[in-house]
Design a protein around this motif. Sequence first.
Motif, PDB file in Angstrom:
ATOM      1  N   PRO A  58      17.753  89.470  22.671  1.00  0.00           N
ATOM      2  CA  PRO A  58      18.913  89.474  23.567  1.00  0.00           C
ATOM      3  C   PRO A  58      18.767  90.513  24.669  1.00  0.00           C
ATOM      4  CG  PRO A  58      19.630  89.355  21.280  1.00  0.00           C
ATOM      5  CD  PRO A  58      18.150  89.589  21.244  1.00  0.00           C
ATOM      6  N   VAL A  59      19.249  90.173  25.843  1.00  0.00           N
ATOM      7  CA  VAL A  59      19.140  91.056  26.998  1.00  0.00           C
ATOM      8  C   VAL A  59      20.485  91.111  27.722  1.00  0.00           C
ATOM      9  CG1 VAL A  59      18.391  89.191  28.526  1.00  0.00           C
ATOM     10  CG2 VAL A  59      17.777  91.564  29.065  1.00  0.00           C
ATOM     11  N   ALA A  60      20.808  92.251  28.286  1.00  0.00           N
ATOM     12  CA  ALA A  60      22.046  92.426  29.058  1.00  0.00           C
ATOM     13  C   ALA A  60      21.796  92.064  30.519  1.00  0.00           C
ATOM     14  CB  ALA A  60      22.550  93.858  28.947  1.00  0.00           C
ATOM     15  N   ILE A  61      22.756  91.400  31.125  1.00  0.00           N
ATOM     16  CA  ILE A  61      22.635  91.001  32.523  1.00  0.00           C
ATOM     17  C   ILE A  61      22.427  92.227  33.409  1.00  0.00           C
ATOM     18  CG2 ILE A  61      23.841  89.942  34.467  1.00  0.00           C
ATOM     19  CD1 ILE A  61      22.933  87.930  32.423  1.00  0.00           C
ATOM     20  N   GLY A  62      23.136  93.312  33.096  1.00  0.00           N
ATOM     21  CA  GLY A  62      23.008  94.524  33.889  1.00  0.00           C
ATOM     22  C   GLY A  62      21.599  95.100  33.862  1.00  0.00           C
ATOM     23  N   ASP A  63      20.914  94.975  32.706  1.00  0.00           N
ATOM     24  CA  ASP A  63      19.545  95.485  32.604  1.00  0.00           C
ATOM     25  C   ASP A  63      18.590  94.681  33.484  1.00  0.00           C
ATOM     26  OD1 ASP A  63      20.478  97.339  30.820  1.00  0.00           O
ATOM     27  OD2 ASP A  63      19.874  96.205  29.031  1.00  0.00           O
ATOM     28  N   SER A  80      23.933  84.539  33.209  1.00  0.00           N
ATOM     29  CA  SER A  80      23.517  84.106  31.880  1.00  0.00           C
ATOM     30  C   SER A  80      23.505  82.580  31.810  1.00  0.00           C
ATOM     31  CB  SER A  80      24.481  84.663  30.831  1.00  0.00           C
ATOM     32  OG  SER A  80      24.177  84.146  29.558  1.00  0.00           O
ATOM     33  N   THR A  84      22.390  84.885  25.289  1.00  0.00           N
ATOM     34  CA  THR A  84      21.982  86.261  25.597  1.00  0.00           C
ATOM     35  C   THR A  84      20.474  86.385  25.787  1.00  0.00           C
ATOM     36  OG1 THR A  84      21.830  86.750  23.220  1.00  0.00           O
ATOM     37  CG2 THR A  84      23.939  87.215  24.331  1.00  0.00           C
ATOM     38  N   ARG A  85      19.774  85.249  25.756  1.00  0.00           N
ATOM     39  CA  ARG A  85      18.310  85.325  25.852  1.00  0.00           C
ATOM     40  C   ARG A  85      17.745  84.586  27.065  1.00  0.00           C
ATOM     41  NH1 ARG A  85      16.100  84.894  19.583  1.00  0.00           N
ATOM     42  NH2 ARG A  85      17.577  86.413  18.706  1.00  0.00           N
ATOM     43  N   ARG A 121      10.998  95.334  30.350  1.00  0.00           N
ATOM     44  CA  ARG A 121      10.950  94.566  29.095  1.00  0.00           C
ATOM     45  C   ARG A 121       9.698  93.718  29.098  1.00  0.00           C
ATOM     46  NH1 ARG A 121      16.064  93.513  26.434  1.00  0.00           N
ATOM     47  NH2 ARG A 121      14.940  91.901  25.301  1.00  0.00           N
ATOM     48  N   GLY A 265      32.876  90.916  35.506  1.00  0.00           N
ATOM     49  CA  GLY A 265      31.498  91.158  35.924  1.00  0.00           C
ATOM     50  C   GLY A 265      31.269  90.845  37.391  1.00  0.00           C
TER      51      GLY A 265
END
Length: 318
Positions: A58-63, A80, A84-85, A121, A265
Motif C-alpha cells: 500500500p502507498v499513500a497518494i501524498g508520498d 487512487s 491503496t496499491r 519506493r 484531499g
Amino acid sequence: MEIFNHNSNINFLGMRKFSIGLAVLLMLASIVLIATRGLDYGLDFTGGVSAEVAYTQPVAIGDVREALAKAGMEHAVVQSLGGTREVSIRLQPTQAMMDDGGKVNLDKVSDVIGKALHASRADASIKSRSSVSSQVGDELRSDGVIAAIFVIVGIGLYLWIRFERRFAIAALATEVHDVLLTLGILVLMKREFDLTVLASVLAVIGYSINDKVVVFDRIRELFRLARKAEPVDVLNRSINTTLSRTIITSLFTGITMAALYFIGGPVVHGFAVTMLIGIVVGTLSSIFVASPILLWLGVSKKDLMPQTKENPELARRP
C-alpha cells in the motif's frame, strides 16, 4: 430556525443603484481578467501524459506526489485507482519525455516517472502510459461552454413558463453575473481550471438559481395577496422574509464545501473552492441584484395574477 426576524424591514432596494453599479463594475473587471490573463487550464484541457502505476505494498497518494515533486514534476495530478496499491498519474510532459522531433516518447515517459518513483519506493511498476493531445482538450473546452450556455438558457425558459418573462430575464442576467464573477475570481487567484472545476461551475449555476427561485416565489405570493401592491415594498418584503432561509442554506452548504476542502484531499480542492466562491456570489446576487433588475423591468401585480380564459359555454349559463 431564523437568523433574522421574519418581519424585519431592511431596505435592500434602497441600495439598488449602488449594488447594480458594483455588480456591473465587477462583471466588467472579470471579463477583462479572463480576456487578458485567461483561465489556467489543467491537463484535462491542455493535454499531457498519463501513467498507471502499481505497487506491491500500500502507498499513500501524498508520498507519490512528493516523490514526483522532488524530481521536478510539482503539478502532477495523482489519484487512487480504487485501492491503496494502484495510482493514476497525469502531468505535462517535460523535455526529458520528448524525442528529437519534439513529440512525446512514451518509453521516455515510463523511464522518467519510474526513476522518480523508484527514488522513494522500489516496488513501483508502470502498468500503462498514454498521451492526450491538446485537440481533445479543445473539444472538452468547447463542450463545457456549450453545457454552461445550455443550462443557463434552459433555466431561463423554465422560469419564463413557471413565473413570467421578467423573472426569466432577471434570472438570466444574474446567472451570467454569477458565472463571470466566479471565473474572474478563479483567474485572480490563479486556480487551475480542470473538469472538476467545470463541474462545480455548472453546480454553482444550479445552486444560484435555486436561491433566486425561492425569492421569486415569495414575490409572486406577496403580489397576489396584497391589495395595493407597491413593487418596491413587495420586493423588499420578499427579500426580508426569505433572508434567514437564504443565509442558513448558504452557510451550511459552505460548511460542507469547507469540510470537502480540508478532508477531501487535493483532488477536490478546485471543486470545493469554486463552490465556496459561487455560494458567496450567488447569495449576494439573490439579495442585491436579482430584485433590483425585476424592479427596473417593471414587474407588477397585474403581471402575476392567474390568467383566466373566457369560456363562451359558461357565459351562457344563468
